[in-house]
Design a protein around this motif. Structure first.
Motif: not given
Lengths: 334, 701
Positions: B633, B51, B629, B625-627, B631, A126, B620-623, B102-103, B618, A119-120
């Motif tokens: 994933q 971002t 995004h 947002d939702y990782l 269909l 990112k 994203d604790r670092e960024y 974010r976003r 999911l 995903a990254y």
């Protein structure tokens, strides 16, 4: 999406000539590259379509090998009678991937070169060392459920997404390429690179290379093969783990074995350690367990993907056990 | 003058499996969706997301981007037109430099083509002042707070009796915490708008679940009289709640069109569908049940933790269904929220009931095991004769009939109560059951019925057909009220030029609109009779408003009920889990159209399979947002995951809920499905999964 030029050469010499341009990306079925262009991960100036170069034949050769043209569609590989009869693991692996519509478009050359679905990697906002070297790898401590337990590095733990390549790895296939300097054969064993500190360089393809074909050597006499894939949903999902197995048993002992794992490493992972344990050993579940345990000693699971160690172990034992037990070759449904 | 006759037909249109009226247009591609209206000189707008998760926009490279050929304008907080609101709403688009998640939309590019707009948006550089953020919902967060109410207006907490005392003295107690992740609605058609200004008149072609509320909100934001705004939404490709209220993009389209003085089109990308158009909050739910030795529930506590944004409050009513599902002298429900640096959650198919009933119906299954009662028997013993909160009788409550009929159709008697008792080769096989419920409500609506000189009828109201078949169902309702063949009725909807109507939401569409359609058609029929059937050339019209009638009627607890049965297979080695069978029986009043109702029910149940096994946004604790995004994933069930889904209903007609006797069917199908599958998974494996989705690592751990 950036503007780009689209070229569709009709002969290989012209394609190879174009491929020498650093602004060029070669296009197969477009089922991955076009997506990556839409989300800004790939930004080529020029797309060169390789599907009209006469590379769309599957050829039986006198030595019993098959030569599969680079632009043969995945569906045509899976449904080819010779592939199904001689390399059922390959047919099964291709059918386990993607969806019918995608397999109708995707080429085998493109399949080898598809990019990770980490995903990254797929999010240009990112960090990702594979996409932007030196920017970091948030997956190490982030979302790593789908990612590698073998062969990763502190710079990248992406998995290679192909099912087909896992089967080809077990079949000791090699890749035929052409560059301005001439033709070259690269064994699949040497084709992919582990990420190390340069996860952006994924293969040992020479600069400007056009993939022309994949050679699959003649099957081992008396060997059976199968492919097993486990994913979250019943269809249209990447492998959490997959196993391509080729096995010949003589007098209750392993006379030939090839094992490749998918979904667990940055490349289709040939389980050489397990194979070494198995050669000559009794063909029973205990020995299968011991062999894969030896292979997985090197596993470095992350918090979210520790289950892959258990999963891969159980899958390998099952694939081998079923290859011993069954008269016919086949695929474990998943 | 011509004469029009209406007679009572012997075969009612309600109850007939009429195919969708607009089906052929959709199949041929001639049904026009919001983004597809052909307009001259249209410009394209692309929204740019932040971002960073929290902070301020310091500057943008808008000046450089404006130099790109084909770029018409770059909008940001620095130059966007001022709206009537500056904060407190997701619709205060580009009204300040604050970044709340974010976003979030922080800029937009308007260009001659979609491609130029997208490329320029990608090239726009934005400088931020970054501030720390918090995005993770935690049960021990000291900043949890008690909202004043939960969606749409329920009390936040309820308490009766002595819950803790009753739990202490109960013969059997279950006490567990259940978790559901965030979910994103993702209708097939992303949100899309075209805005056109003519002077101070605004026309918007928009994909939504209710054109009337979109019109009202746009008029308010742009300071226009309501009559100066027209919203057209003739065909809509799904919403699942995400299009229930106007979203930032329709505001942005109108804003951009004003600035460039041209029609402007905007379509939300699939990636943006995971950003600023709503989603279901994650939940952390503690459920405690106490029962006596006979399996009669004595205490129920359902304590919910969920999230909202720093922009506006949305409090999902997760524990509300628990207030009426089962009796028990002592009962408590609570909701606590945490304001996080995330987008504002919102409605998604069965807000409240969907996550709440996963927890409650899982806990009831755990209580059945504790009490050694069959889970159906346990539910029957605790099926209250009247509403536990008010003591009032339900308008109809046929949960028992659903459980019994479902058990018969499913073959429940063949079940082994002990886990891991059934296998088929390497597959462990198990079955489970859960109850479903959803309120049967109605809102006031207007509708107009026209008689035409040629003997046909036009029935017009600003209802929404978001793919449900509303246009067809309303035609059937109108035909019966008029005593006319459905083919003589033209149903007009999705346009604010028609009579004002509420949105498609809360499973209230057919009830609210159908009520008004019935009254308008009855009124027209009476006028026709009085005029001896004569219709002037201009036609004869009756417009009604059901406001008074709906406000005057007595309040009684009104709900649809259901029972869902699942059979799952789990590979003992790999933990792969597949739903082999799913069967639901529903008590949803009179079924207006069995074909479209069935589609709604099995659609909800299928979405429930995805919820049980696959869906999860999911974090994203670092960024922040939702990782996942897209269909690929964010997985939902494929056809191969849905081998056999059956929806049945019992014969029910509830004349209290509306003149048609029909309850809504749009949402109840997803309520209880995930619990039925989790309960079946326990029966198959002996492993209880309390945090969704049920993934294989939870079964082979």
């Amino acid at each position: 999406m950036r503007r780009f030029e689209y070229l569709r050469p009709l002969d290989r010499a012209r394609a190879v000539d174009l491929a020498a341009n650093p602004e060029v990306k070669l296009l197969g079925g477009g089922t991955n590259l076009i997506d990556l262009m839409k989300i800004g991960v790939e930004t080529p100036e020029i797309l060169v379509d390789t599907t009209r170069l006469g590379l769309d034949e599957i050829e039986s050769r006198v030595d019993g090998s098959l030569r599969i043209g680079a632009s043969v569609r995945n569906t045509d590989v899976a449904s080819d009678r010779r592939v199904r009869a001689r390399f059922p693991v390959l047919s099964a692996a291709v059918l386990a991937g993607a969806s019918g519509q995608l397999r109708n478009m995707a080429t085998v050359g493109g399949n080898l070169l598809q990019r990770t679905r980490c995903a990254y990697f797929q999010d240009v906002t990112k960090a990702c060392n594979k996409r932007k070297p030196g920017s970091g790898c948030p997956a190490q401590t982030g979302a790593n459920r789908e990612l590698a337990i073998l062969g990763g590095s502190e710079h990248c733990i992406a998995t290679h997404p192909s099912d087909m390549a896992v089967a080809l790895r077990a079949l000791d296939a090699s890749v035929l390429v052409e560059t301005e300097k001439g033709a070259q054969t690269i064994p699949l064993a040497d084709f992919y690179r582990l990420p190390g500190d340069r996860p952006d360089i994924e293969t040992n393809l020479p600069y400007g290379a056009l993939i022309v074909a994949i050679d699959v050597p003649a099957p081992v006499d008396g060997a059976r093969s199968s492919y097993m894939k486990v994913r979250d949903r019943a269809s249209f999902g990447f492998a959490l783990a997959s196993v391509a197995g080729v096995l010949r048993v003589a007098d209750g002992r392993v006379a030939h074995v090839a094992l490749a794992l998918g979904g667990v490493a940055p490349l289709p992972w040939r389980a050489r350690i397990a194979e070494a344990h198995l050669m000559g050993a009794p063909a029973d579940p205990d020995h299968f367990h011991a062999a894969i345990d030896a292979e997985l000693q090197a596993a470095q699971p992350r918090p979210e993907n520790a289950f892959k160690v258990t999963l891969a172990r159980r899958m390998v034992v099952r694939v081998l056990t079923e290859l011993v037990g069954r008269g016919e070759v086949g695929v474990a449904p998943s | 003058m011509t004469r029009t006759t209406t007679t009572t037909r012997t075969t009612p249109a309600i109850g007939a499996a009429m195919t969708r009226i607009e089906g052929p247009d959709k199949v041929r591609g001639s049904a026009t969706y919001a983004y597809e209206y052909p307009l001259d000189a249209v410009a394209y707008c692309c929204a740019v997301g932040s971002t960073i998760a929290h902070g301020r926009v310091r500057s943008t490279s808008a000046d450089a981007i404006r130099q790109i050929p084909g770029v018409l304008e770059v909008l940001s907080h620095a130059n966007a037109p001022r709206l009537a609101i500056s904060d407190g709403s997701e619709l205060a688009v580009l009204q300040s430099d604050r970044v709340a998640y974010r976003r979030q939309i922080v800029a937009a590019v308007v260009a001659e083509s979609f491609e130029i707009a997208t490329e320029a948006a990608g090239a726009l550089e934005i400088e931020y002042d970054v501030e720390p953020f918090a995005v993770e919902l935690k049960s021990d967060d000291p900043d949890l707070y008690r909202p004043d109410k939960v969606n749409p207006g329920f009390p936040t907490d309820t308490e009766a009796g002595d819950v803790d005392g009753a739990l202490r003295s109960a013969a059997h107690v279950v006490d567990h915490t259940y978790r559901t992740p965030a979910y994103h609605n993702n209708p097939m058609e992303p949100h899309a708008s075209i805005a056109v200004w003519e002077g101070d008149d605004l026309t918007v072609f928009d994909s939504n679940q209710g054109a009337s509320p979109v019109r009202a909100r746009l008029a308010e934001l742009f300071g226009l009289p309501t009559g100066s705004v027209r919203v057209v939404s003739e065909h809509v490709g799904g919403g699942f709640g995400a299009k229930g209220l106007p979203r930032p993009v329709v505001v942005l389209a109108a804003m951009a069109a004003r600035v460039v003085d041209r029609p402007v089109k905007i379509a939300v990308t699939r990636e943006q569908m995971f950003a600023f158009v709503g989603y279901r909050t994650p939940t952390i739910q503690r459920v405690q049940l106490g029962a006596d030795a006979g399996g009669r529930i004595t205490a129920i506590a359902h304590d919910v933790i969920e999230q909202t944004s720093t922009i506006e409050e949305f409090a999902e009513q997760t524990a509300v269904a628990t207030r009426m599902m089962y009796a028990g002298a002592s009962r408590r429900t609570t909701h606590r929220l945490r304001r996080l640096d995330v987008p504002t959650p919102g409605w998604m198919r069965a807000p409240g009931e969907c996550p709440g009933m996963f927890a409650l119906e899982s806990a009831v299954d755990e209580l059945a095991i504790a009490t050694r009662l069959d889970p159906i028997e346990l539910r029957l013993r605790n099926d209250p004769p009247t509403d536990p909160e008010t003591g009032a009788p339900f308008t109809s409550r046929n949960l028992e009939a659903c459980l019994r009929e479902g058990a018969r159709l499913f073959g429940w008697s063949q079940r082994h109560a002990e886990p891991r008792a059934r296998r088929d080769g390497r597959w462990l096989v198990g079955t489970g059951v859960a109850a479903s419920t959803y309120p049967a409500r109605a809102r006031a609506s207007k509708a107009t019925a026209w008689a035409r000189p040629d003997g046909s009828f036009d029935v017009e109201l600003c209802a929404a057909d978001i793919g449900t078949g509303a246009r067809t169902a309303l035609t059937q309702i109108a035909a019966d009220a008029l005593g006319a063949e459905p083919r003589r009725v033209r149903l007009g909807l999705g346009d604010t030029n028609f009579s004002e109507a509420p949105l498609a939401g809360g499973s209230m569409g057919t009830s609210s609109w159908g009520w008004a359609v019935t009254r308008a058609c009855e009124g027209l029929r009476a006028r026709l009779a009085a005029a001896n059937g004569s219709v002037p050339v201009a036609g004869l019209a009756v417009e009604v408003d059901t406001k008074d009638e709906i406000e005057r009627r007595a309040q009684r607890p009104a709900h649809a009920f259901g029972a869902q049965f699942a059979e799952v297979r789990v590979d003992e080695d790999t933990g792969e889990i597949r739903v082999a069978r799913l069967l639901g029986v529903f008590a949803a009043g009179r079924i207006v159209n069995p074909m479209t109702a069935r589609s709604q029910l099995i659609g909800g149940m299928t979405m429930g399979i995805s919820m049980a096994l696959l869906e999860a946004s999911l974090l994203d604790r670092e960024y922040g947002d939702y990782l996942n995004h897209d269909l690929a994933q964010y997985e939902i069930a494929t056809c191969a995951d849905v081998p056999m889904v059956e929806a049945h209903w019992i014969d029910e007609r509830d004349d209290f809920v509306n003149p048609m006797g029909a309850k809504g069917v749009g949402e109840i199908g997803i309520v209880g499905t995930a619990a039925a599958i989790a309960n079946a998974t326990y029966n198959a494996t002996g492993v209880r999964v309390r945090d969704l989705p049920i993934r294989l690592e939870k079964l082979i751990g």
